[in-house]
Design an enzyme around this catalytic site. Sequence first.
Site, PDB file in Angstrom:
ATOM      1  N   ASP A  67      11.575   4.190 -10.526  1.00  0.00           N
ATOM      2  CA  ASP A  67      11.855   5.380  -9.726  1.00  0.00           C
ATOM      3  C   ASP A  67      13.330   5.515  -9.388  1.00  0.00           C
ATOM      4  OD1 ASP A  67      11.784   3.145  -8.093  1.00  0.00           O
ATOM      5  OD2 ASP A  67      10.053   3.770  -6.943  1.00  0.00           O
ATOM      6  N   ASN A 136       2.986   1.368   3.454  1.00  0.00           N
ATOM      7  CA  ASN A 136       1.876   2.335   3.455  1.00  0.00           C
ATOM      8  C   ASN A 136       1.029   2.244   2.181  1.00  0.00           C
ATOM      9  OD1 ASN A 136       3.440   3.509   1.478  1.00  0.00           O
ATOM     10  ND2 ASN A 136       3.870   5.399   2.586  1.00  0.00           N
ATOM     11  N   HIS A 138       2.185   2.279  -0.967  1.00  0.00           N
ATOM     12  CA  HIS A 138       2.689   2.954  -2.176  1.00  0.00           C
ATOM     13  C   HIS A 138       3.117   1.938  -3.233  1.00  0.00           C
ATOM     14  CE1 HIS A 138       7.092   3.279  -0.474  1.00  0.00           C
ATOM     15  NE2 HIS A 138       7.025   2.255  -1.281  1.00  0.00           N
ATOM     16  N   GLU A 143       3.157   7.940  -3.268  1.00  0.00           N
ATOM     17  CA  GLU A 143       2.817   7.877  -1.850  1.00  0.00           C
ATOM     18  C   GLU A 143       1.329   8.151  -1.636  1.00  0.00           C
ATOM     19  OE1 GLU A 143       4.937   6.603   0.053  1.00  0.00           O
ATOM     20  OE2 GLU A 143       6.684   7.840   0.476  1.00  0.00           O
TER      21      GLU A 143
HETATM   22  C1  F6R Z   1      11.076   0.458  -5.696  1.00  0.00           C
HETATM   23  C2  F6R Z   1       9.696   0.834  -5.483  1.00  0.00           C
HETATM   24  C3  F6R Z   1       9.037   0.746  -4.157  1.00  0.00           C
HETATM   25  C4  F6R Z   1       9.240  -0.613  -3.487  1.00  0.00           C
HETATM   26  C5  F6R Z   1       8.520  -0.673  -2.142  1.00  0.00           C
HETATM   27  C6  F6R Z   1       8.775  -1.976  -1.429  1.00  0.00           C
HETATM   28  O1  F6R Z   1      11.442   0.651  -7.048  1.00  0.00           O
HETATM   29  O2  F6R Z   1       9.105   1.250  -6.411  1.00  0.00           O
HETATM   30  O3  F6R Z   1       7.661   0.975  -4.325  1.00  0.00           O
HETATM   31  O4  F6R Z   1       8.751  -1.621  -4.326  1.00  0.00           O
HETATM   32  O5  F6R Z   1       8.963   0.384  -1.341  1.00  0.00           O
HETATM   33  O6  F6R Z   1      10.123  -2.068  -1.110  1.00  0.00           O
HETATM   34  P1  F6R Z   1      10.733  -3.405  -0.473  1.00  0.00           P
HETATM   35  O7  F6R Z   1      10.705  -4.433  -1.547  1.00  0.00           O
HETATM   36  O8  F6R Z   1      12.136  -3.022  -0.090  1.00  0.00           O
HETATM   37  O9  F6R Z   1       9.876  -3.761   0.689  1.00  0.00           O
END
Ligand code: F6R
Length: 236
Positions: A67, A136, A138, A143
């Site tokens: 992403d 959450n 995701h 989301e």
């Molecule tokens: C990032 C991504 C997100 C993160 C998630 C957890 O490329 O796809 O889904 O993996 O938000 O983020 P952290 O590791 O910062 O807790």
Amino acid sequence: MNIIHVSSYEELSRKAADIIAAQVILKPDCILGLATGSTPIGTYQNLIKKYQQGDLDFSKVTTFNLDEYLGLTPDHPQSYRYFMNDNLFYHVNVHPECTHVPDGCAADPKAYGLAYDQAILEQGGIDLQLLGIGNNGHIAFNEPADEFVKETHTVELKQSTIEANKRFFESIEQVPTKAITMGMGSIMKAKKVLLIADGPAKKEAIEKAFYGPICPQVPASILQLHPDLTVICHLD
Ligand code: F6R
């Protein structure tokens, strides 16, 4: 589904790097699906160490990231392209042209998303997809929603995601509110999936995703249907 509980972030990072390293050793021209965020940083540091020790060769590897924030150029310090260059790509011998991060400034994000999925397919699909998980539930920037979306697509970020990611920006106002993300199609088609989760804030998401019903309100729950899923958690 293989859920491994570990006792520290360091152990999580070493184990995740070992799994990715094994993939690269077994198939040097593999396609890796990569994630950003704070969780994979230790994993990438371990991969860099293995490369520096001469134990890993990325010269035939191709990567596709999950992403990118909409509107951030690749040279923006908070863009995911910048993150990947800074945390992995510039420190190993992967060919820059073999690294792919969705373009947050694509003029036609819908057409771009379809082309991104097509490029993954043409390379033979992702061999190993690394994922983090949002508080959450995701994965990538899929989301909680009323349905699972298959293609790479644009999304409005939830307030909880904006709150969680504001730590990387000077103020919450600077956090982009939209992103482009791989959908569930390319993720679920990956031959292997490795999800890493660190810290107590991820406990509820892990419980709902892997011990609850499969539903788009908990996007990661779809991974219960993946035939080769490994989850490494440090949740204390
Ligand atoms: C990032 C991504 C997100 C993160 C998630 C957890 O490329 O796809 O889904 O993996 O938000 O983020 P952290 O590791 O910062 O807790």
